[in-house]
Scaffold this motif. Sequence first.
Motif, short mmCIF file in Angstrom:
data_model
loop_
_atom_site.label_atom_id
_atom_site.label_comp_id
_atom_site.label_asym_id
_atom_site.label_seq_id
_atom_site.Cartn_x
_atom_site.Cartn_y
_atom_site.Cartn_z
N ALA A 165 0.83 -1.21 0.00
CA ALA A 165 0.00 0.00 0.00
C ALA A 165 0.87 1.25 0.00
O ALA A 165 0.57 2.24 -0.70
CB ALA A 165 -0.93 0.00 1.21
N ALA A 166 1.94 1.24 0.77
CA ALA A 166 2.86 2.38 0.80
C ALA A 166 3.52 2.56 -0.56
O ALA A 166 3.68 3.69 -1.04
CB ALA A 166 3.91 2.19 1.88
N ALA A 167 3.91 1.46 -1.19
CA ALA A 167 4.54 1.55 -2.51
C ALA A 167 3.58 2.12 -3.55
O ALA A 167 3.96 2.97 -4.36
CB ALA A 167 5.03 0.16 -2.94
N ILE A 168 2.32 1.67 -3.52
CA ILE A 168 1.34 2.19 -4.47
C ILE A 168 1.06 3.67 -4.20
O ILE A 168 0.88 4.46 -5.12
CB ILE A 168 0.05 1.34 -4.42
CG1 ILE A 168 0.33 -0.04 -5.02
CG2 ILE A 168 -1.10 2.03 -5.17
CD1 ILE A 168 -0.78 -1.04 -4.82
N GLY A 169 1.06 4.05 -2.93
CA GLY A 169 0.93 5.47 -2.60
C GLY A 169 2.05 6.30 -3.17
O GLY A 169 1.83 7.42 -3.67
N ARG A 215 -1.86 -12.27 -1.85
CA ARG A 215 -2.17 -10.85 -1.95
C ARG A 215 -2.96 -10.58 -3.23
O ARG A 215 -2.92 -11.35 -4.19
CB ARG A 215 -0.89 -10.01 -2.01
CG ARG A 215 -0.19 -9.82 -0.68
CD ARG A 215 1.08 -8.99 -0.87
NE ARG A 215 1.69 -8.67 0.41
CZ ARG A 215 2.85 -8.04 0.53
NH1 ARG A 215 3.53 -7.67 -0.54
NH2 ARG A 215 3.35 -7.79 1.74
N ARG A 216 -3.66 -9.43 -3.22
CA ARG A 216 -4.23 -8.91 -4.46
C ARG A 216 -4.08 -7.40 -4.43
O ARG A 216 -4.50 -6.74 -3.47
CB ARG A 216 -5.71 -9.30 -4.63
CG ARG A 216 -6.20 -8.96 -6.05
CD ARG A 216 -7.64 -9.30 -6.29
NE ARG A 216 -8.00 -9.04 -7.68
CZ ARG A 216 -9.23 -8.97 -8.14
NH1 ARG A 216 -10.25 -9.17 -7.32
NH2 ARG A 216 -9.46 -8.72 -9.41
N GLN A 217 -3.50 -6.84 -5.48
CA GLN A 217 -3.15 -5.43 -5.50
C GLN A 217 -4.29 -4.50 -5.91
O GLN A 217 -4.30 -3.32 -5.55
CB GLN A 217 -1.95 -5.20 -6.44
CG GLN A 217 -0.65 -5.78 -5.94
CD GLN A 217 -0.57 -7.30 -6.07
OE1 GLN A 217 -1.15 -7.87 -6.98
NE2 GLN A 217 0.13 -7.94 -5.16
N LEU A 218 -5.27 -5.04 -6.64
CA LEU A 218 -6.32 -4.18 -7.17
C LEU A 218 -7.05 -3.38 -6.09
O LEU A 218 -7.30 -2.18 -6.26
CB LEU A 218 -7.31 -5.01 -8.00
CG LEU A 218 -8.40 -4.23 -8.72
CD1 LEU A 218 -7.82 -3.24 -9.73
CD2 LEU A 218 -9.35 -5.19 -9.44
N ALA A 278 -6.07 3.79 -3.18
CA ALA A 278 -5.15 4.91 -3.38
C ALA A 278 -5.77 6.01 -4.23
O ALA A 278 -5.15 7.06 -4.42
CB ALA A 278 -3.85 4.42 -4.02
N GLY A 279 -6.98 5.76 -4.76
CA GLY A 279 -7.68 6.80 -5.50
C GLY A 279 -7.57 6.72 -7.00
O GLY A 279 -8.05 7.60 -7.72
N PHE A 280 -6.96 5.67 -7.51
CA PHE A 280 -6.82 5.52 -8.96
C PHE A 280 -8.16 5.15 -9.60
O PHE A 280 -9.01 4.49 -8.99
CB PHE A 280 -5.82 4.41 -9.29
CG PHE A 280 -4.38 4.78 -9.10
CD1 PHE A 280 -3.68 5.41 -10.11
CD2 PHE A 280 -3.73 4.49 -7.92
CE1 PHE A 280 -2.35 5.74 -9.94
CE2 PHE A 280 -2.39 4.82 -7.74
CZ PHE A 280 -1.70 5.45 -8.75
N ASP A 281 -8.33 5.55 -10.85
CA ASP A 281 -9.44 5.10 -11.68
C ASP A 281 -8.98 3.86 -12.45
O ASP A 281 -7.91 3.87 -13.07
CB ASP A 281 -9.85 6.19 -12.68
CG ASP A 281 -10.40 7.43 -11.99
OD1 ASP A 281 -11.06 7.28 -10.94
OD2 ASP A 281 -10.16 8.55 -12.49
N ILE A 282 -9.76 2.79 -12.41
CA ILE A 282 -9.39 1.56 -13.09
C ILE A 282 -9.81 1.65 -14.56
O ILE A 282 -10.97 1.89 -14.88
CB ILE A 282 -10.05 0.34 -12.43
CG1 ILE A 282 -9.73 0.31 -10.93
CG2 ILE A 282 -9.59 -0.94 -13.11
CD1 ILE A 282 -8.26 0.30 -10.59
N VAL A 283 -8.84 1.43 -15.44
CA VAL A 283 -9.09 1.50 -16.89
C VAL A 283 -9.29 0.09 -17.46
O VAL A 283 -10.19 -0.15 -18.27
CB VAL A 283 -7.92 2.20 -17.61
CG1 VAL A 283 -8.14 2.21 -19.12
CG2 VAL A 283 -7.74 3.62 -17.09
#
Length: 211
Positions: free
Chosen positions: A126-130, A176-179, A185-190
């Motif tokens: 989560a920190a890395a994705i942030g 784990r699952r990253q989605l 983190a606030g991303f829009d999924i494309v």
Amino acid sequence: MSTAPDQTAKVLRVWEKTAPSYDKQIAFFEKIQFGGGREWLGSRAHGRVLEVAIGTGLNLAHYPADVTVTGIELSPAMLAIARQRAADLRRDVDLHTGDAEALPFDDNAFDTVVCALSLCTIPDPAAAIGEMNRVLVPGGRLLLLDHIASTWPPIHAAQWLLERLTIRAAGEHFTRRQLPLVRAAGFDIVEVERLKAGTVERVFARKPVSA
């Protein structure tokens, strides 16, 4: 007290030891489990690209010629192989040693961030994705490829048993699952593709323009 520094040190030791044989070890899985994944990532990358946990540089051959590539990797031994691969490909790549959880780059510095087969071992994904979110420009692209928890219960159970060993030995997770972390983190999924009994996932997400 956080154990993250100890976990990061463990992962570093593993990759330093594994680096010389990594490409041979991963080759079988590249064919049967992750086939086409690196091409999928490369075809969606554009502009200023940051690859987080670039490893030995196996994605370098798949990036378009018109992108600029920066790579960061925890393991100096892995990075040395990536540097040689870039030279062999005659590709100009800006390579750095560093931690995915504390990227040494300015905010809004990249158009695309790529991370392949690495959030499974990063102690705090989560920190890395942030951090990936932070360094992306508004509207920037996040491209992920990883092995994740299977949708088929027998395989999921086997993964859970396997990671009782791999988490302790190498910090590697299989359930784990990253989605959900990408969404949080606030991303829009494309675009999302889930393959191989749900054990492999490709994610294309975008940082909102008005983040």
